[in-house]
Enzyme design. Structure first.
Site, short mmCIF file in Angstrom:
data_model
loop_
_atom_site.label_atom_id
_atom_site.label_comp_id
_atom_site.label_asym_id
_atom_site.label_seq_id
_atom_site.Cartn_x
_atom_site.Cartn_y
_atom_site.Cartn_z
N LYS A 1 0.83 -1.20 0.00
CA LYS A 1 0.00 0.00 0.00
C LYS A 1 0.86 1.24 0.00
CE LYS A 1 -0.06 2.41 3.14
NZ LYS A 1 0.11 3.09 4.43
N ILE B 1 0.07 5.54 -1.69
CA ILE B 1 -0.24 6.41 -2.82
C ILE B 1 1.04 6.93 -3.45
CG2 ILE B 1 -2.48 7.16 -1.93
CD1 ILE B 1 -1.09 9.93 -1.38
N ASP B 2 2.15 6.95 -2.68
CA ASP B 2 3.40 7.52 -3.19
C ASP B 2 4.00 6.73 -4.34
OD1 ASP B 2 3.06 9.33 -1.21
OD2 ASP B 2 4.65 8.57 0.08
#
Lengths: 548, 548
Positions: A199, A201-202
């Site tokens: 996981k 978002i970066d």
């Protein structure tokens, strides 16, 4: 929970699974033994029980009835779209194995395991969260699972709840810790498996076996939506330069992906700045040059994308900050007696010439922030710097100088934006909804097959979901040794933007044209119900990396 | 123009029209004569040729072949989603009347008319912009059409291009000016008609005959999307208070609509603050109280929506700013000799006690901004104040005091956001796409019927588009006399949030519950292709105002 119309409609979406998983029963096919990406001996010594394990691929197989088991799940670190679907995929997977199986969620992150704060996740609860954004089903937290006392505290509740396996959904650090925990429980023969899920978002947790981390797709599309809207405004009003900072401190994947989606006039990539040893003035000059070139055509407007971590990637800024930290620490007493209005000059007079010049070039507000706002350890808080304002102020100063010299004719007015929280909890795109559900479902199959120290892996992700390849990757395979807080530690290698990678090359080959032309793209909001080319395209980064 | 997948798919959307217009040929049915909302004698005297005209409603009728005519169109003021659809509706309307008809667009706003800067809008061009956001087809601008010399300059190019009618797409001021222009051309018997269209995301151009201004629907939904995402993050991380400022200086419709869509913990409505004569401290205390109440339940997180114009609505702040303007103007010379670090104390010592106390209570940065950053007329620039940061700083200060007194136990950490440019150029929602296209089409029918000084009107907008009622409203009907820059002027009455209106009452009846409970709604992104309850719902404001 009061639900929006979209949330209600979207609840009915059935995420797609790879064919092997959708077939109902799977068998685990083992590949060759693996080794870590570097420092093999050191990693092997630290992970005697979880090193060198084979890659796993799932294929359709015979159904086997397994005894009932309980599973625990933890959300670790910052939110990313799709976390709820990992959990619902995991839930559906274990229920498919045996309807008696139970899923426990630890509350507010890894701390929930240590503090024995948990809830059972039943079908009623899971159904409320399918295909939704956020981590609010059980919450997340930033407690790091690192010490043996934490592992032992965790084991107490694991034993009490009869948990056979723990799934940790997190970024590179959380997955590193998941592997340390897997190794610990294996060494102790506690019979508890640990599985990780990628996981962030970066987008900086990826490698040959993990094509992308979940959430990156949805977050980037959400940022690209609002940046596109700003660009359309920019191109209509034709009077502002918009400086847009994007979340992502340690890598510039988000900025790069957004640039590929929206075609801005400027996008700064931290990794390039570092590799080319660019100074802050180099970055400012580059932007100012684009502003001046556009002004020469009569275009006093434009867009600049800036990755959040930029300042920490500028080698000269790192040196300045390092000297500033040392200086303020050793001269704390003396400094505290200097009048506020004299502090700047005082610092300028004390630093080495190179750092002094850079400090003197900073706008007053930023300089003040660097000397005053320090963290509890007395360190400068780089993350508080409003980089978008810093750059636009310095660009304005440079343009004013160029105007004096007759090198620039135009008007420069700036607007500032920072996008981060706007995208971390967006409802997952079809891609993330499917990918996350598949990751969770795959985790359940890794558990059923007795695996530990593996990360759930779903590959071939630019193909339709049915053709995706589900399996597991030993976490040790992704590790190397790095210095962290003065100590050598085994960690998952962080994936930075590669300057010889296809996404950066695609960007670099077009940016000069985007700078002078106004060829903005307006992606619009994520769509869930329309034509497939609108709803199902993966990120440009993923497509380019896969040679699409 | 490089197009996104959504833009390509969306280009094919055929906006819906009211049945009467869709039938192909219309007849104009005249209602009773009208009068202005106030100051009838004064308005009538100023608009002898355009006062008292009847309401117009279009019904299906016989096709009449009219001689070819040319029409001009102007986009005036800030961008609003759907402007391109007004133009495409207008284009399709006049082409339906006679394929020989031509449409000219004046470039970069009303200035294009005065400076004779224009382009012909052909089918090829129009087709590139259907259902897209932005005003980039011809650009917009803020030049005000006010003087006779501008009207005469405009008439030169109107004559040259053989333009029979001008359509001005703008907000309340632009429509007021459209009517002044209509009156002028009528008085001069120039034979040029002027028609207005109601545009503004702020939602403050509405009345009995104009149910909503276009763009409000899409902009609010875009803001509600990102606020919803932030709320989901807030509820997952459970550690921040998000202070979210929303565009809209002169009315709080956007903040109110977003509050109705997302159910935040706090939403401040400027009109209420003004009506109740609340001080800045009252507002701060109200927010701090909600923070403290939630903290008492262990909830150290929440969301606060703030309308951009708040500070200008606080009566005590208005008085402070007024005294500050006078004081700085009359003491400019003396003030310029005061050392920066002493300016604040100097001002505090000179103001009247009431204003001095308020000034002293402001955070240092805001106080400095008020005394230093003045516009070319030497006036304080209220719009530069970062109200979201001002409020969160003052809330933090108050909470710290309450902590000392044992009245508050909790942690308070804030994040700040400002949304404006993110929504002004979003691709229009189905509602705005249909509404704008209908407004433009209606404008063409008003022109065909020889009308001038009318605003295009489409009513019954909470019903399906086929049941919408198209027509025209004399602009003078919406006017009253107001003092502007020291002079009494005829202007369209601005629609502020009514405290006895249904939208505010719906909000007020629920806000105490929203404050303590966490009942956030997550609307998600605007959808164009899904189920009708997801894609076609108008704003909550409109539904509540229409008794839905």
């Amino acid at each position: 929970m009061t639900k929006s119309a979209l949330q209600i409609a979207r609840a009915a979406y059935q995420p797609k699974l790879p064919k092997a998983l959708a077939s109902g029963a799977v068998k685990a096919v083992e590949g060759a033994a693996t080794q870590s990406v570097a420092d093999q001996e050191a990693i092997k010594a630290l992970f005697p029980n979880t090193y060198g394990m084979p890659l796993i691929t799932f294929e359709a197989g015979e159904a086997v009835k397994l005894p009932a088991m309980n599973v625990g799940v933890i959300l670790s670190g910052g939110q990313a779209p799709g976390g709820h679907n990992v959990i619902s995929g995991l839930f559906d997977g274990i229920k498919k194995l045996n309807p008696e199986n139970k899923l426990y969620g630890f509350i507010l992150g890894p701390g929930g395991l240590v503090d024995h704060n948990y809830m059972e996740l039943t079908a009623d609860i899971i159904d409320e969260y399918r295909n939704t954004g956020g981590f609010d089903i059980i919450g997340s937290g930033r407690t790091k699972l690192e010490s043996e006392s934490q592992f032992e505290k965790g084991f107490e509740i694991i034993k009490k709840l009869g948990i056979k396996a723990l799934v940790i959904i997190g970024g590179d650090d959380s997955n590193t810790n998941a592997c340390v925990l897997a190794e610990y429980y294996a060494a102790k023969k506690y019979g508890v498996q640990v599985i990780g899920c990628p996981k962030t978002i970066d987008g900086d947790l990826k490698n040959d076996m993990i094509e992308t981390s979940f959430g990156f797709d949805t977050a980037c599309k959400t940022y690209a939506e609002v940046i596109g809207n700003i660009q359309r405004d920019c191109n209509s009003a034709r009077k502002y330069w918009h400086f847009i900072k994007l979340m992502g401190r340690s890598a510039s994947h988000i900025a790069l992906e957004c640039a590929l989606q929206v075609q801005p006039n400027v996008c700064i990539i931290s990794e390039e700045v570092e590799t080319k040893d660019m100074s802050l003035d180099d970055v400012v000059t580059y932007i100012a040059k684009v502003v001046a070139d556009r002004a020469a055509q009569g275009h006093n407007f434009g867009t600049v994308l800036i990755p959040e971590g930029l300042v920490e990637f500028i080698p000269a800024m790192k040196r300045l900050i390092s000297e500033l930290n040392d200086f303020l620490a050793t001269n704390a007493e003396e400094f505290s007696h200097i009048k506020k209005s004299h502090q700047r000059d005082y610092i300028i007079s004390k630093l080495t010439p190179e750092n002094s010049a850079i400090y003197a070039s900073l706008p007053e507000g930023v300089a003040r922030q660097l000397s005053l706002d320090r963290d509890p350890h007395g360190n400068v808080q780089v993350s508080l710097i409003e980089t978008e304002k810093l750059l636009s102020e310095m660009v304005a100063t440079k343009l004013a100088a160029w105007k004096e010299e007759g090198k620039y004719v135009g008007k420069f007015a700036a607007q500032h934006h920072f996008f981060g929280y706007e995208g971390r909890c967006a409802a997952p795109s079809n891609f993330d909804a499917d990918y996350c559900y598949s990751l969770g479902y795959t985790a359940s199959m890794l558990i059923a097959n007795g695996k530990t120290g593996y990360m759930s892996s779903v590959r071939n992700t630019t193909a339709p979901a049915a053709e995706w390849i589900a399996g597991g990757v030993p976490i040790t395979m992704m590790m190397n040794m790095e210095r962290r807080h003065g100590e050598m530690k085994p960690v998952i290698q962080k994936a930075l933007v590669k300057l010889d990678g296809a996404p950066f090359k695609a960007f670099a080959s077009q940016r000069d044209r985007w700078a002078v032309e106004t060829d903005y793209v307006y992606p619009g909001p994520i769509q869930y119900f329309g034509p497939t080319e609108v709803c199902d395209e993966p990120t440009k980064t993923l497509q380019l990396e896969q040679g699409k």
